[in-house]
Design a protein around this motif. Sequence first.
Motif, PDB file in Angstrom:
ATOM      1  N   LEU A 168      22.261 -17.364 -37.715  1.00 55.75           N
ATOM      2  CA  LEU A 168      21.659 -16.176 -38.315  1.00 55.75           C
ATOM      3  C   LEU A 168      20.442 -16.541 -39.161  1.00 55.75           C
ATOM      4  CD1 LEU A 168      24.867 -14.192 -39.341  1.00 55.75           C
ATOM      5  CD2 LEU A 168      23.313 -13.697 -37.452  1.00 55.75           C
ATOM      6  N   GLU A 169      20.544 -17.641 -39.897  1.00 54.08           N
ATOM      7  CA  GLU A 169      19.401 -18.080 -40.714  1.00 54.08           C
ATOM      8  C   GLU A 169      18.209 -18.439 -39.826  1.00 54.08           C
ATOM      9  OE1 GLU A 169      20.837 -21.251 -43.053  1.00 54.08           O
ATOM     10  OE2 GLU A 169      21.929 -19.977 -44.484  1.00 54.08           O
ATOM     11  N   ILE A 170      18.483 -19.138 -38.730  1.00 54.08           N
ATOM     12  CA  ILE A 170      17.388 -19.499 -37.817  1.00 54.08           C
ATOM     13  C   ILE A 170      16.751 -18.248 -37.226  1.00 54.08           C
ATOM     14  CG2 ILE A 170      16.878 -20.614 -35.619  1.00 54.08           C
ATOM     15  CD1 ILE A 170      19.035 -22.662 -36.298  1.00 54.08           C
ATOM     16  N   ARG A 171      17.578 -17.265 -36.884  1.00 51.69           N
ATOM     17  CA  ARG A 171      17.043 -16.025 -36.314  1.00 51.69           C
ATOM     18  C   ARG A 171      16.209 -15.276 -37.343  1.00 51.69           C
ATOM     19  NH1 ARG A 171      20.612 -11.346 -33.232  1.00 51.69           N
ATOM     20  NH2 ARG A 171      18.851  -9.979 -32.677  1.00 51.69           N
ATOM     21  N   GLU A 172      16.661 -15.240 -38.599  1.00 50.94           N
ATOM     22  CA  GLU A 172      15.890 -14.565 -39.654  1.00 50.94           C
ATOM     23  C   GLU A 172      14.544 -15.260 -39.859  1.00 50.94           C
ATOM     24  OE1 GLU A 172      18.318 -14.473 -43.066  1.00 50.94           O
ATOM     25  OE2 GLU A 172      19.671 -12.914 -42.326  1.00 50.94           O
ATOM     26  N   ASP A 173      14.541 -16.592 -39.828  1.00 52.02           N
ATOM     27  CA  ASP A 173      13.279 -17.326 -39.973  1.00 52.02           C
ATOM     28  C   ASP A 173      12.321 -16.994 -38.832  1.00 52.02           C
ATOM     29  OD1 ASP A 173      14.279 -18.451 -42.245  1.00 52.02           O
ATOM     30  OD2 ASP A 173      14.922 -20.316 -41.271  1.00 52.02           O
ATOM     31  N   GLU A 174      12.843 -16.940 -37.612  1.00 46.99           N
ATOM     32  CA  GLU A 174      11.988 -16.620 -36.473  1.00 46.99           C
ATOM     33  C   GLU A 174      11.431 -15.200 -36.582  1.00 46.99           C
ATOM     34  OE1 GLU A 174      14.408 -17.254 -33.096  1.00 46.99           O
ATOM     35  OE2 GLU A 174      14.224 -19.456 -33.123  1.00 46.99           O
ATOM     36  N   GLU A 175      12.268 -14.250 -37.001  1.00 48.82           N
ATOM     37  CA  GLU A 175      11.786 -12.883 -37.160  1.00 48.82           C
ATOM     38  C   GLU A 175      10.737 -12.795 -38.254  1.00 48.82           C
ATOM     39  OE1 GLU A 175      15.217 -10.546 -37.871  1.00 48.82           O
ATOM     40  OE2 GLU A 175      15.858 -10.489 -35.757  1.00 48.82           O
ATOM     41  N   ALA A 176      10.919 -13.545 -39.356  1.00 51.83           N
ATOM     42  CA  ALA A 176       9.928 -13.538 -40.430  1.00 51.83           C
ATOM     43  C   ALA A 176       8.597 -14.110 -39.941  1.00 51.83           C
ATOM     44  CB  ALA A 176      10.447 -14.348 -41.620  1.00 51.83           C
ATOM     45  N   LYS A 177       8.647 -15.155 -39.126  1.00 47.74           N
ATOM     46  CA  LYS A 177       7.416 -15.732 -38.581  1.00 47.74           C
ATOM     47  C   LYS A 177       6.714 -14.736 -37.658  1.00 47.74           C
ATOM     48  CE  LYS A 177       8.949 -20.551 -38.823  1.00 47.74           C
ATOM     49  NZ  LYS A 177       9.306 -21.772 -38.052  1.00 47.74           N
ATOM     50  N   ASP A 178       7.495 -14.012 -36.847  1.00 44.63           N
ATOM     51  CA  ASP A 178       6.903 -13.015 -35.952  1.00 44.63           C
ATOM     52  C   ASP A 178       6.242 -11.891 -36.756  1.00 44.63           C
ATOM     53  OD1 ASP A 178       7.746 -14.452 -33.801  1.00 44.63           O
ATOM     54  OD2 ASP A 178       9.590 -13.281 -33.490  1.00 44.63           O
ATOM     55  N   ARG A 179       6.908 -11.439 -37.813  1.00 41.79           N
ATOM     56  CA  ARG A 179       6.319 -10.382 -38.654  1.00 41.79           C
ATOM     57  C   ARG A 179       5.033 -10.858 -39.304  1.00 41.79           C
ATOM     58  NH1 ARG A 179      11.827  -9.542 -40.131  1.00 41.79           N
ATOM     59  NH2 ARG A 179      11.489 -10.776 -42.026  1.00 41.79           N
ATOM     60  N   GLU A 180       5.003 -12.081 -39.787  1.00 44.92           N
ATOM     61  CA  GLU A 180       3.803 -12.620 -40.424  1.00 44.92           C
ATOM     62  C   GLU A 180       2.658 -12.730 -39.409  1.00 44.92           C
ATOM     63  OE1 GLU A 180       1.390 -14.140 -43.451  1.00 44.92           O
ATOM     64  OE2 GLU A 180       3.303 -13.053 -43.465  1.00 44.92           O
ATOM     65  N   ALA A 181       2.989 -13.156 -38.179  1.00 49.20           N
ATOM     66  CA  ALA A 181       1.955 -13.266 -37.150  1.00 49.20           C
ATOM     67  C   ALA A 181       1.375 -11.890 -36.806  1.00 49.20           C
ATOM     68  CB  ALA A 181       2.525 -13.936 -35.903  1.00 49.20           C
TER      69      ALA A 181
END
Length: 237
Positions: A168-181
């Motif tokens: 779940l933490e890895i998925r949240e990090d990936e989603e945060a990176k996508d939002r920032e991009a």
Amino acid sequence: MSGNKGSAYGTPATDTSFRRNYDLEEYAEKAKVRESAEREEAKARYEAKLAGKKYYKPMTGNESHTQARRQVIDLEANVGKTMLVPAGAGQGKRGRGAGFYCSACDLTFKDNIQWIEHINSMQHLRAIGETGEVRKARAEEVHQRIVDAWERLQEQKRAATTTLKERLEIREDEEAKDREARRLKRQAELAKKKAEKEAAEKMNVQYGDDVRVEGEHDEDDMMAAMGITGFGTSKKK
């Protein structure tokens, strides 16, 4: 110069004191004991066969009770590997060959079903020093076994929970990176539109309304060149 030739070890060639001396009587006694034991075993096997029973080696008194197997049997350990076997290993089960080898019984089995049946057989249990009998467990031992099994189950659940949390933490990090991009992309697009708008306003200020965009008045210029100034109505006011 002396006529006696020396050896490579600095001693006369006739000197054999460095060689190992074997006690022939000792080895003869060992061979006699071994042959006697083999004859007794062969006789016992023959008598068991006549009686319709299976022969097992007699117990010495040092055997222990049979216990549950703790390790997992890996039947795929040698899959894809190359094994060197002695000559004639493909004949019969006796000796080491290609397959599942039992060092305690000096037997080789070609398939896993025979191998499992063998390691659970009385022949193998006697060979590894077990009686084949299971000792009756006490109530305290049964309780401790249940506690140990419960602890292992809880550890597996905690490990699964930790793994899920990490996912779940890895998925949240990936989603945060996508939002920032996506945010950076929107900012770049807005900045580009703003720059184009400011450039257009600046051009209007410098040249006024006479600024012509490429292709905007091509039709009017063509009509003027042909002497047509415009289309009007034929009605008179």
